[in-house]
Design a protein around this motif. Structure first.
Motif, PDB file in Angstrom:
ATOM      1  N   GLU A 140      46.642  39.995  43.020  1.00  0.00           N
ATOM      2  CA  GLU A 140      47.100  38.613  43.112  1.00  0.00           C
ATOM      3  C   GLU A 140      46.105  37.815  43.948  1.00  0.00           C
ATOM      4  N   ASN A 187      47.692  48.490  40.098  1.00  0.00           N
ATOM      5  CA  ASN A 187      47.182  47.858  38.880  1.00  0.00           C
ATOM      6  C   ASN A 187      47.267  46.330  38.890  1.00  0.00           C
ATOM      7  N   THR A 188      47.808  45.731  39.944  1.00  0.00           N
ATOM      8  CA  THR A 188      48.069  44.287  39.939  1.00  0.00           C
ATOM      9  C   THR A 188      47.402  43.620  41.139  1.00  0.00           C
ATOM     10  N   TRP A 208      46.568  43.284  46.799  1.00  0.00           N
ATOM     11  CA  TRP A 208      46.980  44.151  45.710  1.00  0.00           C
ATOM     12  C   TRP A 208      48.501  44.309  45.787  1.00  0.00           C
ATOM     13  N   LYS A 209      49.206  43.901  44.721  1.00  0.00           N
ATOM     14  CA  LYS A 209      50.659  44.045  44.690  1.00  0.00           C
ATOM     15  C   LYS A 209      51.050  45.492  44.413  1.00  0.00           C
ATOM     16  N   ASN A 210      50.239  46.162  43.607  1.00  0.00           N
ATOM     17  CA  ASN A 210      50.333  47.598  43.372  1.00  0.00           C
ATOM     18  C   ASN A 210      48.959  48.031  42.882  1.00  0.00           C
ATOM     19  N   SER A 256      43.659  49.010  46.214  1.00  0.00           N
ATOM     20  CA  SER A 256      43.776  49.829  45.012  1.00  0.00           C
ATOM     21  C   SER A 256      42.475  50.586  44.751  1.00  0.00           C
ATOM     22  N   GLU A 273      45.281  47.326  32.778  1.00  0.00           N
ATOM     23  CA  GLU A 273      45.831  48.493  32.101  1.00  0.00           C
ATOM     24  C   GLU A 273      44.767  49.064  31.183  1.00  0.00           C
ATOM     25  N   THR A 324      47.645  36.180  38.791  1.00  0.00           N
ATOM     26  CA  THR A 324      48.153  37.542  38.824  1.00  0.00           C
ATOM     27  C   THR A 324      47.442  38.331  37.730  1.00  0.00           C
ATOM     28  N   CYS A 325      46.588  39.271  38.145  1.00  0.00           N
ATOM     29  CA  CYS A 325      45.732  40.017  37.220  1.00  0.00           C
ATOM     30  C   CYS A 325      46.277  41.441  37.074  1.00  0.00           C
ATOM     31  N   ILE A 326      46.635  41.800  35.862  1.00  0.00           N
ATOM     32  CA  ILE A 326      47.203  43.118  35.581  1.00  0.00           C
ATOM     33  C   ILE A 326      46.198  43.916  34.759  1.00  0.00           C
TER      34      ILE A 326
END
Length: 399
Positions: free
Chosen positions: A352, A349-350, A345-347, A263, A371, A367-369
């Motif tokens: 793991e 912004n996320t 990175w799951k996406n 990311s 925003e 799981t760290c989000i």
């Protein structure tokens, strides 16, 4: 422990014996371990003050604190902690090294939990009992004790239907800290699937470690697959099967989080700290540092700072005294937990992060989000199965 007795010793407490501790039949109700552990130091005094509602020896109730009391008795009588007493008498004769055992706030080995040894060492202990206490020509444990300790002493559920007994390895009788099993076996038994199953009729020992919510199903697999394959005569050689087994064993590994695209946040996060709102793990702040395929998560909690490395597409091995998932161990019980970390990175912004405590069966998944300038952290514990802590919320620290 005359100085630890309650002001009034009830008749049932007066009747309690070492044998009642060994057979988990102290007469106490409810099971006292949780209440005593959470009360701080003075476990012996708290145990002796706990209500004894049934005549000791009459009723089975699994009681880890009873096993702690056995450890406390050994230390009181010998002047040595249990682990030190056992080193020359058990561990060294069996070639067991690197073990450690949690101690309670009064510097007594916890007894009923917290001993860490390798799976192979568990199997050695089972083999010792299979051989009636004999090891390399030396009688390490008296033969009559092996017989006494592994035979039926108390029924866990008197009156249970025979159909229930026929399908349960928890209703075959309890011994001295051992359980009887179906198929005339006996076992040592630890939470979430730590087993030593001794099968005298087959001259066999099965030792295994796991993290399973269905411990009966684990034992069922032994009866379904291993027991029928054990014959009275030696099995014929099978080089092809042996090769397949060797390859299978060498390929076993904990699954990695898949390595995905990095990311754009990775670069900007490396200089930022998130201050967290009050939370259950008591974490004050989190920050992240990225370098190559490594993500360092910096955790500040309880006036301490922990730096934990995670690899992208690989496990990074390290040690930490950050408390991981556990059933009974108190925070900080072990200062050198061996861990393995992996992240992806799951996406965009996320993030793991998977943290495995590799001298236990247990895992934490963060799981760290991200925003804007806010962070939400969902923490998944592998025990109890599927448990999530309340999400942690944080905001970016302003310079």
């Amino acid at each position: 422990f005359p100085d630890q007795l309650p002001d009034t010793v009830s008749p049932f407490l007066a009747d309690m014996t070492v044998k009642d501790l060994l057979t988990m039949s102290t007469g106490q109700f409810p099971e006292p371990t949780g209440a005593i552990r959470s009360a701080g130091p003075g476990w012996v005094k708290a145990f002796l003050a706990f209500p004894v509602k049934n005549d000791p020896g009459s009723t089975f109730l699994y009681n880890s604190m009873a096993t702690f009391m056995l450890s406390a008795i050994v230390q009181k009588v010998t002047g040595e902690m249990l682990i030190d007493y056992l080193k020359p008498r058990l561990f060294e004769p069996l070639g067991i090294e690197g073990m450690d055992w949690e101690i309670n706030p009064d510097s007594i080995n916890t007894g009923g939990w917290g001993l860490r040894v390798k799976t192979e060492d568990m199997a050695k202990f089972g083999q010792l009992y299979l051989q009636k206490g004999m090891w390399n020509g030396k009688q390490v444990v008296p033969e009559n004790w092996v017989e006494e300790a592994t035979t039926f002493k108390i029924d866990q559920e008197p009156g249970a239907l025979q159909s229930k007994r026929d399908s349960s390895d928890w209703l075959q009788g309890y011994c001295y800290q051992f359980w009887r099993c179906r198929n005339n076996a006996f076992r040592a038994d630890g939470a979430y699937g730590q087993f030593i199953i001794v099968m005298p009729e087959k001259d066999a020992v099965v030792g295994f470690t796991a993290e399973s919510p269905d411990m009966q199903e684990e034992i069922n697999m032994v009866w379904k697959y291993l027991l029928p394959a054990m014959k009275d005569e030696p099995l014929p050689g099978n080089a092809r099967a042996a090769k397949r087994l060797k390859q299978r064993l060498e390929s076993l590994a904990l699954p990695l989080t898949p390595k995905g695209p990095v990311s754009p946040l990775a670069e900007t996060l490396s200089s930022k700290t998130f201050i967290l709102e009050p939370n259950e793990p008591h974490v004050d702040s989190l920050s992240f540092g990225f370098s190559g395929d490594t993500c360092n998560m910096i955790v500040k909690a309880n006036n301490k700072t922990y730096t934990i490395p995670f690899g992208a597409g690989n496990w990074i091995l390290s040690e930490t005294d950050l408390t991981g998932p556990n059933i009974l161990s108190r925070p900080g019980a072990f200062a050198d937990n061996k861990i393995a970390g992996s992240y992806s990175w799951k996406n965009k912004n996320t993030l793991e992060l998977v943290l495995r405590y590799i001298e236990s069966p247990h895992t934490m998944r963060f799981t760290c989000i991200f925003e804007n300038d806010e962070l939400t952290v969902n923490i998944h514990l592998s025990i109890p199965p599927g448990q999530y802590l309340e999400p942690m919320q944080g905001k970016l620290s302003k310079p």
